[in-house]
Design a protein around this motif. Structure first.
Motif, mmCIF file in Angstrom:
data_model
loop_
_atom_site.group_PDB
_atom_site.id
_atom_site.type_symbol
_atom_site.label_atom_id
_atom_site.label_comp_id
_atom_site.label_asym_id
_atom_site.label_seq_id
_atom_site.Cartn_x
_atom_site.Cartn_y
_atom_site.Cartn_z
ATOM 1 N N THR A 100 0.071 25.450 17.407
ATOM 2 C CA THR A 100 -1.287 25.860 17.781
ATOM 3 C C THR A 100 -1.508 25.662 19.280
ATOM 4 O O THR A 100 -1.257 26.561 20.073
ATOM 5 N N ILE A 101 -1.942 24.474 19.675
ATOM 6 C CA ILE A 101 -2.180 24.217 21.099
ATOM 7 C C ILE A 101 -0.901 24.425 21.914
ATOM 8 O O ILE A 101 -0.933 24.953 23.024
ATOM 9 N N ASP A 106 -0.002 26.986 29.713
ATOM 10 C CA ASP A 106 -0.426 25.717 30.302
ATOM 11 C C ASP A 106 -1.863 25.797 30.814
ATOM 12 O O ASP A 106 -2.623 24.828 30.715
ATOM 13 N N ASP A 107 -2.243 26.941 31.361
ATOM 14 C CA ASP A 107 -3.616 27.116 31.856
ATOM 15 C C ASP A 107 -4.625 27.054 30.720
ATOM 16 O O ASP A 107 -5.702 26.458 30.851
ATOM 17 N N TRP A 135 5.687 16.364 26.961
ATOM 18 C CA TRP A 135 4.521 17.211 27.217
ATOM 19 C C TRP A 135 3.902 16.891 28.577
ATOM 20 O O TRP A 135 3.541 17.791 29.330
ATOM 21 N N PHE A 136 3.757 15.600 28.876
ATOM 22 C CA PHE A 136 3.170 15.240 30.169
ATOM 23 C C PHE A 136 4.028 15.738 31.330
ATOM 24 O O PHE A 136 3.505 16.085 32.394
ATOM 25 N N THR A 141 0.815 19.125 33.465
ATOM 26 C CA THR A 141 1.235 18.755 34.814
ATOM 27 C C THR A 141 0.153 18.964 35.868
ATOM 28 O O THR A 141 0.344 18.578 37.019
ATOM 29 N N ASP A 142 -0.970 19.551 35.504
ATOM 30 C CA ASP A 142 -2.046 19.738 36.472
ATOM 31 C C ASP A 142 -2.565 18.368 36.940
ATOM 32 O O ASP A 142 -2.650 17.430 36.139
ATOM 33 N N PRO A 143 -2.917 18.225 38.226
ATOM 34 C CA PRO A 143 -3.419 16.929 38.729
ATOM 35 C C PRO A 143 -4.635 16.393 37.976
ATOM 36 O O PRO A 143 -4.882 15.179 37.985
#
Length: 291
Positions: A100-101, A106-107, A135-136, A141-143
């Protein structure tokens, strides 16, 4: 020093929380719900029992969202379940389901996570994100994620994640008295009850630099600094260093002085920067004192 915790759900059955407490468990993260409208039927009892025996608890909500619309429904359901409860650990959004998720970009995952987490914060709870190290490192990975409390899963003897995190889930095959079968075990590195009691309306308190540069320095403010300062407090209590530090997440003048004292005691380079070598030295100094 790390605290011992568990995370549990309906799948652990009826838990004997008196035995869990006697087994040395110091915190628990309880599944409260999942998907658009799912409710974990063990949650209410687990909350009552944790509060009865004096185990501080937090919650996690398992994400099945594919869109922001799904995330809004999950948020509404989570808040309905939590009601006026007062968890002393964060409320985590569990991001792990590949079908699902995990099938989203990623956005899209970022937009979904922001909607849920910001909604939890706006409701007065301390929000967090749960995910695996993989996953992290590859999806989250976005700040923005670095400004949130992280609960990191890696089933290993060593956690290889190189950014600050508050809780490490290190196995799914733990044995705890009072729980039938296996359960997840965790190490906690942040005194969330203390922070939440005094900073509940300010989850952004965690913000600041992480350790991606390879060390903490004066001016940093985040969960990693807080965990490091707990080591410094233990070193002072053991009379290994003399400089005291405040029980917060800010690397200030006192922390720099204490760091230099650690480095002097360990006979390593004295620069006031808390990198892996200095942090290892903290543990070695404490172990040598104990032994």
């Amino acid at each position: 020093m790390a605290t011992d915790g568990i995370d549990v759900s309906y799948w652990q059955g009826t838990i004997d929380w008196d035995k869990v407490k006697a087994n040395g468990i110091e915190f628990a993260i309880l599944r409260c719900g999942f998907g658009n409208s799912g409710v974990d039927t063990s949650f209410e009892r687990n909350v009552r029992e944790c509060e009865r025996v004096g185990i501080p608890w937090g919650a996690y909500y398992f994400c099945y969202a594919r869109s922001e619309a799904d995330a809004r429904r999950e948020l509404a359901n989570c808040l309905r379940i939590l009601g006026d409860k007062k968890p002393l650990y964060p409320v985590y959004y569990d991001l792990e389901d590949d079908a699902t998720i995990g099938s989203q970009s990623d956005d899209t995952i970022l937009r979904i996570a922001k909607l849920f987490v910001n909604g939890i914060k706006d409701a007065g709870f301390w929000p967090g994100i749960y995910a695996s190290v993989y996953w992290f490192q590859t999806r989250l990975t976005d700040p923005w994620y670095d400004t949130k409390s992280k609960w990191v899963a890696e089933y290993n003897d060593v956690n290889t994640y190189n950014k600050p995190y508050g809780i490490w889930q290190y196995t799914s095959t733990g044995i705890v008295n009072g729980i039938n079968g296996y359960t997840d075990l965790n190490y906690g590195y942040v005194n969330y009850p203390e922070l939440i009691r005094h900073k509940k309306s300010e989850p952004q308190y965690i913000g600041g630099n992480d350790m991606t540069r390879g060390y903490f320095q004066k001016g940093d403010a985040n969960e990693g600094v807080y965990a490091y300062k707990q080591l410094l407090l233990s070193l002072r209590k053991a009379k290994i260093i003399t400089q005291g530090v405040d029980d917060n997440n800010i690397f200030g003048d006192g922390t720099e002085v204490a760091t230099r004292q650690v480095q002097t005691a360990a006979r390593i380079e004295v620069d006031g920067l808390a990198g892996p070598r200095t942090i290892r030295a903290c543990y070695i100094l404490l172990l040598n004192k104990i032994c």
